[in-house]
Scaffold this motif. Structure first.
Motif, PDB file in Angstrom:
ATOM      1  N   TRP A   1       0.839  -1.191   0.000  1.00 54.71           N
ATOM      2  CA  TRP A   1       0.000   0.000   0.000  1.00 54.71           C
ATOM      3  C   TRP A   1       0.882   1.251   0.000  1.00 54.71           C
ATOM      4  O   TRP A   1       2.037   1.184   0.430  1.00 54.71           O
ATOM      5  N   PRO A   2       0.361   2.376  -0.475  1.00 55.48           N
ATOM      6  CA  PRO A   2       1.143   3.610  -0.393  1.00 55.48           C
ATOM      7  C   PRO A   2       1.517   3.935   1.042  1.00 55.48           C
ATOM      8  O   PRO A   2       0.725   3.755   1.970  1.00 55.48           O
ATOM      9  N   MET A   3       2.749   4.422   1.200  1.00 53.21           N
ATOM     10  CA  MET A   3       3.237   4.815   2.514  1.00 53.21           C
ATOM     11  C   MET A   3       2.836   6.274   2.784  1.00 53.21           C
ATOM     12  O   MET A   3       2.084   6.882   2.033  1.00 53.21           O
ATOM     13  N   ILE A   4       3.370   6.830   3.850  1.00 51.08           N
ATOM     14  CA  ILE A   4       3.160   8.252   4.096  1.00 51.08           C
ATOM     15  C   ILE A   4       3.820   9.035   2.965  1.00 51.08           C
ATOM     16  O   ILE A   4       4.801   8.591   2.367  1.00 51.08           O
TER      17      ILE A   4
ATOM     18  N   ALA B   1      -2.079  19.820   2.197  1.00 52.35           N
ATOM     19  CA  ALA B   1      -2.089  19.502   0.774  1.00 52.35           C
ATOM     20  C   ALA B   1      -1.536  18.106   0.524  1.00 52.35           C
ATOM     21  O   ALA B   1      -2.087  17.335  -0.285  1.00 52.35           O
ATOM     22  N   THR B   2      -0.460  17.756   1.224  1.00 52.97           N
ATOM     23  CA  THR B   2       0.123  16.421   1.080  1.00 52.97           C
ATOM     24  C   THR B   2      -0.871  15.346   1.490  1.00 52.97           C
ATOM     25  O   THR B   2      -1.012  14.315   0.811  1.00 52.97           O
ATOM     26  N   ALA B   3      -1.579  15.582   2.590  1.00 53.48           N
ATOM     27  CA  ALA B   3      -2.562  14.607   3.073  1.00 53.48           C
ATOM     28  C   ALA B   3      -3.674  14.393   2.052  1.00 53.48           C
ATOM     29  O   ALA B   3      -4.124  13.262   1.826  1.00 53.48           O
ATOM     30  N   ARG B   4      -4.125  15.476   1.428  1.00 50.14           N
ATOM     31  CA  ARG B   4      -5.197  15.341   0.420  1.00 50.14           C
ATOM     32  C   ARG B   4      -4.716  14.569  -0.803  1.00 50.14           C
ATOM     33  O   ARG B   4      -5.455  13.726  -1.357  1.00 50.14           O
ATOM     34  N   ILE B   5      -3.494  14.865  -1.227  1.00 49.82           N
ATOM     35  CA  ILE B   5      -2.952  14.169  -2.400  1.00 49.82           C
ATOM     36  C   ILE B   5      -2.821  12.673  -2.109  1.00 49.82           C
ATOM     37  O   ILE B   5      -3.223  11.832  -2.930  1.00 49.82           O
ATOM     38  N   MET B   6      -2.295  12.328  -0.941  1.00 51.84           N
ATOM     39  CA  MET B   6      -2.127  10.917  -0.607  1.00 51.84           C
ATOM     40  C   MET B   6      -3.471  10.221  -0.420  1.00 51.84           C
ATOM     41  O   MET B   6      -3.640   9.060  -0.820  1.00 51.84           O
ATOM     42  N   ALA B   7      -4.439  10.901   0.179  1.00 51.36           N
ATOM     43  CA  ALA B   7      -5.764  10.304   0.357  1.00 51.36           C
ATOM     44  C   ALA B   7      -6.407  10.007  -0.994  1.00 51.36           C
ATOM     45  O   ALA B   7      -7.031   8.946  -1.191  1.00 51.36           O
ATOM     46  N   ALA B   8      -6.258  10.936  -1.940  1.00 51.83           N
ATOM     47  CA  ALA B   8      -6.827  10.724  -3.275  1.00 51.83           C
ATOM     48  C   ALA B   8      -6.133   9.564  -3.983  1.00 51.83           C
ATOM     49  O   ALA B   8      -6.789   8.741  -4.646  1.00 51.83           O
ATOM     50  N   LEU B   9      -4.813   9.490  -3.841  1.00 56.14           N
ATOM     51  CA  LEU B   9      -4.058   8.410  -4.478  1.00 56.14           C
ATOM     52  C   LEU B   9      -4.435   7.062  -3.879  1.00 56.14           C
ATOM     53  O   LEU B   9      -4.668   6.086  -4.609  1.00 56.14           O
ATOM     54  N   VAL B  10      -4.511   6.990  -2.566  1.00 55.64           N
ATOM     55  CA  VAL B  10      -4.873   5.734  -1.901  1.00 55.64           C
ATOM     56  C   VAL B  10      -6.270   5.289  -2.320  1.00 55.64           C
ATOM     57  O   VAL B  10      -6.516   4.094  -2.537  1.00 55.64           O
ATOM     58  N   ALA B  11      -7.187   6.229  -2.462  1.00 57.78           N
ATOM     59  CA  ALA B  11      -8.560   5.890  -2.857  1.00 57.78           C
ATOM     60  C   ALA B  11      -8.590   5.225  -4.231  1.00 57.78           C
ATOM     61  O   ALA B  11      -9.345   4.259  -4.452  1.00 57.78           O
TER      62      ALA B  11
ATOM     63  N   ALA C   1      -7.274   0.112   2.280  1.00 55.81           N
ATOM     64  CA  ALA C   1      -5.908   0.294   2.775  1.00 55.81           C
ATOM     65  C   ALA C   1      -5.910   0.359   4.295  1.00 55.81           C
ATOM     66  O   ALA C   1      -6.942   0.657   4.916  1.00 55.81           O
ATOM     67  N   PRO C   2      -4.779   0.098   4.935  1.00 54.40           N
ATOM     68  CA  PRO C   2      -4.701   0.240   6.396  1.00 54.40           C
ATOM     69  C   PRO C   2      -5.048   1.657   6.822  1.00 54.40           C
ATOM     70  O   PRO C   2      -4.781   2.625   6.096  1.00 54.40           O
ATOM     71  N   ALA C   3      -5.646   1.789   7.994  1.00 49.75           N
ATOM     72  CA  ALA C   3      -6.033   3.109   8.495  1.00 49.75           C
ATOM     73  C   ALA C   3      -4.819   3.996   8.723  1.00 49.75           C
ATOM     74  O   ALA C   3      -4.874   5.217   8.540  1.00 49.75           O
ATOM     75  N   GLU C   4      -3.692   3.392   9.102  1.00 47.83           N
ATOM     76  CA  GLU C   4      -2.458   4.147   9.311  1.00 47.83           C
ATOM     77  C   GLU C   4      -1.433   3.737   8.263  1.00 47.83           C
ATOM     78  O   GLU C   4      -1.132   2.556   8.107  1.00 47.83           O
ATOM     79  N   ARG C   5      -0.908   4.718   7.531  1.00 43.86           N
ATOM     80  CA  ARG C   5       0.053   4.423   6.480  1.00 43.86           C
ATOM     81  C   ARG C   5       1.422   4.077   7.058  1.00 43.86           C
ATOM     82  O   ARG C   5       1.830   4.614   8.080  1.00 43.86           O
TER      83      ARG C   5
END
Length: 252
Positions: A136-139, A208-218, A228-232
């Motif tokens: 899964w994508p990391m932080i 902004a980073t959090a939004r980008i990663m949330a969109a990518l994980v989705a 995905a796991p609740a915690e990256r």
């Protein structure tokens, strides 16, 4: 699958590489491209991918190219030490990055200038291959967010799955048989509108980073049909400070 015509000249580097790389990739894996038309046909933009294999840059270039854009990468500076390879990479518009050095600022400036010049810049926001046990994508790191906030350009998340079957992460021996299947899907542009007028504080960049990663994980969740796991996964918390080798422990 919609394939869009290239809107700009390829230059000698892409003209040399495309007839070699595309047939090679098609010989080792089938491809399913989904919603690639969400990548803007023209104008500066950032396309962010999850990172699961060393073959990812070739496959993501294939995806971006098939949708009418020439990909510009933030590439490891070590790749530019060979004179011939450096000439090729620079002619292809790639941007050297010296991690953990003052010259990383120059790479940021170069990426911003490329976006402002109308280029499509590809970023792996995790900064390296994922070390999450289930891929899964990391932080995320802040590079894509900072470029987007500086330029106001669209950020398109693209999830991918299957590259790890061709070349598993942190290995060098590909698995060519049987032929694998690669799936890539573009999501909607990440909405950063409300953050563009805020001061470039750590809080704004992190948001902004959090939004980008949330969109990518989705998008990756959609491709995999899983949550995905609740915690990256955080490599530093796991004692994996060294970028190149997951076995090297953090000695800091």
């Amino acid at each position: 699958m919609t394939v869009r015509k290239l809107q700009q000249g390829r230059g000698w580097a892409f003209s040399l590489a495309v007839p070699i790389v595309k047939p090679t990739l098609l010989s080792i894996a089938s491809r399913t491209w989904i919603d690639g038309e969400k990548i803007p046909a023209v104008g500066g933009c950032i396309v962010v991918f999850n990172h699961i294999s060393h073959i990812d840059p070739l496959l993501s270039a294939h995806f971006v190219y098939d949708h009418g854009r020439l990909p510009r990468y933030l590439a490891k500076s070590g790749l530019f030490k060979n004179k011939a390879l450096s000439k090729f990479l620079r002619s292809a518009g790639q941007i050297p990055v010296e991690r953990l050095s003052r010259n990383a600022v120059g790479a940021f400036d170069a990426a911003v200038n490329a976006v402002r010049a109308g280029e499509c810049v590809v970023v792996y926001p995790e900064g390296t291959l994922t070390r999450d046990p289930d891929l899964w994508p990391m932080i995320g790191k802040s590079g894509a967010a900072r470029i987007a906030l500086e330029t106001g350009c669209p950020v398109i998340p693209v999830g991918q799955w299957g590259a790890h079957e061709v070349l598993p992460p942190y290995t060098t021996r590909p698995r060519l048989f049987p032929r694998k299947r690669i799936v890539m899907k573009a999501g909607d542009p990440v909405d950063l509108t409300d953050l563009l007028t805020r001061p470039r504080s750590t809080e704004t960049i992190n948001a902004a980073t959090a939004r980008i990663m949330a969109a990518l994980v989705a998008v990756v969740e959609d491709l995999r049909g899983e949550k995905a796991p609740a915690e990256r996964f955080d490599p530093r918390k796991a004692g994996l400070r060294q970028i190149g080798n997951p076995r090297k422990q953090d000695r800091a």
